[in-house]
Design an enzyme around this catalytic site. Structure first.
Site, PDB file in Angstrom:
ATOM      1  N   LYS A   1     -23.511   9.924   9.076  1.00 20.43           N
ATOM      2  CA  LYS A   1     -23.183   8.535   9.438  1.00 20.43           C
ATOM      3  C   LYS A   1     -24.457   7.738   9.669  1.00 20.43           C
ATOM      4  O   LYS A   1     -24.623   6.638   9.179  1.00 20.43           O
ATOM      5  CB  LYS A   1     -22.312   8.512  10.712  1.00 20.43           C
TER       6      LYS A   1
ATOM      7  N   TRP B   1       0.908  -1.153   0.000  1.00 17.95           N
ATOM      8  CA  TRP B   1       0.000   0.000   0.000  1.00 17.95           C
ATOM      9  C   TRP B   1       0.943   1.198   0.000  1.00 17.95           C
ATOM     10  O   TRP B   1       1.593   1.488   1.013  1.00 17.95           O
ATOM     11  CB  TRP B   1      -0.875  -0.039   1.257  1.00 17.95           C
TER      12      TRP B   1
HETATM   13  C1  AGP Z   1     -18.718   9.301   4.027  1.00 19.74           C
HETATM   14  O1  AGP Z   1     -19.066   8.376   5.040  1.00 19.74           O
HETATM   15  C2  AGP Z   1     -19.327   8.938   2.691  1.00 19.74           C
HETATM   16  N1  AGP Z   1     -18.887   7.649   2.306  1.00 19.74           N
HETATM   17  C3  AGP Z   1     -19.146  10.011   1.634  1.00 19.74           C
HETATM   18  O2  AGP Z   1     -19.823  11.159   2.070  1.00 19.74           O
HETATM   19  C4  AGP Z   1     -17.693  10.416   1.331  1.00 19.74           C
HETATM   20  O3  AGP Z   1     -17.148  11.145   2.417  1.00 19.74           O
HETATM   21  C5  AGP Z   1     -17.701  11.324   0.086  1.00 19.74           C
HETATM   22  O4  AGP Z   1     -18.179  10.578  -1.009  1.00 19.74           O
HETATM   23  C6  AGP Z   1     -16.311  11.895  -0.247  1.00 19.74           C
HETATM   24  O5  AGP Z   1     -15.428  10.854  -0.549  1.00 19.74           O
HETATM   25  P1  AGP Z   1     -13.863  11.197  -0.638  1.00 19.74           P
HETATM   26  O6  AGP Z   1     -13.442  11.622   0.727  1.00 19.74           O
HETATM   27  O7  AGP Z   1     -13.212   9.907  -1.066  1.00 19.74           O
HETATM   28  O8  AGP Z   1     -13.673  12.289  -1.636  1.00 19.74           O
END
Ligand code: AGP
Length: 613
Positions: free
Chosen positions: A490, A75
């Site tokens: 969440k 990674w």
């Molecule tokens: C967060 O729990 C979600 N999965 C979603 O809001 C996520 O934060 C958003 O899609 C941004 O993703 P990124 O941080 O990979 O840009």
């Protein structure tokens, strides 16, 4: 995180190690390699991408008559995910190889020292430094050479070493990065970053502790302390996990595992970046000159979802401590307004994946308008990190659960570092304060680690009277307002309960009409600068029979006069409350979603990385 597998014994090496690496795929990786000893020579295979690429180039080696070797899934943290950077890495002779998981913080100075001594490097990785360092000290005794080399290392490591001079021995060691040994009286000795690769062969496991080294052979293993050099007697544990559980480290879901990984993720993100003597922050990958920083008149923070919530917190920090005006935009809205951006504006994108299409589009437009771009990202080599002028990596390790947890709190840690960095460069914060803040950030990780188990038990019990709610409000003021929104996100994304996050002061401008005896409201009320105002808002809710859950500061007896459902948290530096107060919000959403039987790790309709606009 990287994955290590090693084996020495009667079985054929390649199938054991390859299958073991497949059982570590959940850890996330972007290249892989295997090395084994055959006829006194080391045979090494490495490839970019997924394990099938490695299998393809090893097609003729599957039946190799080899019985000792190492495998690794990488990674990337230092150096792009290329074949040349894939492990294992060799010394100058090619007779010694190393695989490594972790971060060698002082690899720059060690690499320089070794080059001056005549060593030549074939990769950009921090790991290769270790191979040449062991070579430097090797004088017939591999354990002594590895011990001496590791005494020079600052940072985290789990390593495996193989040398043609000791053809029946693997040496492994760990410090702040997991490593387990599997033993079987018939089959031999196994080594891995986690339990899954060992399960098909043995349930007899030895857990190495930090600063311990093991000499592993087919029919015995000896553990030594790297501190005293003495033999350490280790207990052989019997593990009864099934493979599915083992991938999650015994946790029921990846999300829960990642909630518990947050203290280490924060430490990994901060370590090596704050000078413990003077509080000076070092962010070399950001690629901003002092002139660039002096010329910043405004900062734009753009992100989506949870990452946008991190941006909202950072606005408070940067404006207060670095004195720079900050605008925060949801990336998908950023492009649809008249952007007054030019070279005097720094645009910072925040993204766990580094692949979010809306955020990528935002930075591309900002770049066209003349802005320098910095991205705060968790994935080395992702599109955003390649298009930005500079990067601040969070070192949270791969986040498998769709709902972002450890990546979010690591983003906040990175943004706090960024704030201290700007404050130092702009002279807006004296060194003593910066040092205090840096120490408090490091202490926070230990506070979170200490409270997590009891906090989860408390919340698991609390949600019994809330898990079947149809709606939920989360409220917070000041630095806690973005955390109220994060808690609501969440809950809605993994339990499918309609939840909204509001600024506490905003309730009376409309949302308070929603409140009655059936409406649960989680209110963040730490004893901070806006505490009295927060209590006034909470009293407004109580007056309308809202079902209050309060999250406040340990010892605050006043909260008991408002409601019975109170979660108390330790007092920490007020600026860091957003990180601490996220934890109960994460656990509440996790426990409610679990209680409702939802697919916590893969919620309906959602993707881990939203690569479409
Ligand atoms: C967060 O729990 C979600 N999965 C979603 O809001 C996520 O934060 C958003 O899609 C941004 O993703 P990124 O941080 O990979 O840009």
């Amino acid at each position: 995180m990287c994955g290590i597998v090693g084996y020495v014994g009667k079985r054929r090496l390649v199938p054991v190690v390859l299958e073991g690496l497949k059982r570590l795929e959940y850890r996330g990786y972007d290249s892989a390699g295997i090395v084994y000893l055959q006829d006194g020579k080391l045979v090494k295979f490495r490839s970019e991408g997924k394990l099938q690429n490695l299998e393809h180039i090893m097609a003729d080696a599957m039946g190799a008559p080899a019985h000792i070797g190492l495998g690794h899934t990488r990674w990337a943290t230092h150096g792009a995910p290329t074949t040349a950077n894939a492990h294992p890495h060799s010394d100058c002779t090619g007779d010694l190889v190393v695989v490594h998981n972790g971060i060698i913080e002082n690899y720059h100075s060690l690499r320089k020292e070794l080059i001056e001594k005549g060593h030549s490097f074939a990769s950009e990785t921090d790991t290769e430094v270790l191979a040449h360092l062991i070579e430097e000290y090797l004088d017939g005794d591999l354990r002594a050479a590895v011990t001496q080399a590791l005494s020079r290392i600052e940072g985290s490591y789990a390593i495996g070493v193989l040398w043609t001079g000791m053809p029946d021995t693997l040496i492994a060691a760990r410090n702040h990065s997991p490593l387990v040994i599997g033993v079987h009286e018939e089959d031999g000795g196994f080594l891995a970053s986690d339990i899954p690769p060992l399960l098909p062969y043995t349930e007899q496991i030895v857990f190495l502790d930090d600063q311990e080294l093991v000499v592993l052979q087919a029919n015995n293993h000896t553990v030594y302390s790297l501190v005293t050099g003495e033999v350490v007697e280790k207990k052989i544990e019997t593990i009864s996990w099934n493979a599915g559980m083992a991938e999650k480290g015994g946790y029921k879901h990846f999300m829960l595992k990642e909630i518990y990984e947050q203290p280490q993720a924060i430490i990994n993100t901060v370590s090596g970046r704050i000078n413990p003597e003077n509080g000076s922050v070092d962010l070399p990958e950001m690629n901003l000159s002092d002139a660039d920083i002096a010329g910043i008149e405004r900062i734009f923070l753009i992100a989506c979802g949870t990452s946008w919530h991190a941006a909202l917190v950072a606005k408070y920090w940067i404006e207060r401590w670095a004195g720079i005006p900050v605008e925060v935009d949801i990336a998908s809205e950023f492009r649809y307004r008249t952007l007054l951006i030019d070279e005097r504006v720094l645009t910072v994108s925040i993204s766990q994946s580094g692949e979010t299409a809306d955020t990528l589009a935002g930075i591309r437009l900002a770049k066209q308008l003349g802005s320098k771009i910095v991205t705060i990202c968790n994935v080395v080599g992702s599109t955003m990190t390649r298009e930005a002028d500079g990067t601040i990596y969070t070192h949270a390790g791969p986040e498998i659960g769709v709902a972002s947890t450890k990546a979010f709190t690591s983003q906040l840690a990175a943004l706090f570092l960024f704030t201290l960095f700007l404050a130092e460069k702009r002279g807006s914060m004296e060194a003593a304060k910066r040092l205090e803040f840096g120490k408090e950030l490091i202490r926070l990780a230990a506070v979170i680690e200490k409270i997590l188990p009891a906090l989860q038990d408390e919340i698991k019990e609390l949600i019994e009277s809330y898990y079947d709610s149809r709606d939920f409000l989360f409220v917070g003021r000041g630095l806690n307002f973005p955390i109220a929104m994060e808690g609501a996100l969440k809950l809605k994304e993994i339990s499918y309960i309609h939840a909204e996050g509001y600024a506490s002061g905003e309730l009376k401008h409309g949302p308070i009409a929603l409140i009655d005896k059936d409406m649960p409201i989680l209110a963040l009320a730490p004893q901070d600068a806006v505490y009295q105002k927060s209590i006034s808002n909470i009293e407004e809710i109580k007056a309308r029979q809202g079902r209050l859950i309060l999250i406040g500061t340990e010892g605050d007896q006043h909260l008991k006069s408002i409601t019975d459902d109170i979660i108390y948290l330790p007092k920490v530096l007020e600026e860091l409350n957003p990180i601490l107060y996220t934890i109960p919000a994460q656990l509440l959403s996790y426990e409610i979603a679990s209680r409702r039987g939802c697919d916590v790790d893969q919620p309906r309709n959602l993707a881990k990385s939203v690569t479409v606009e």
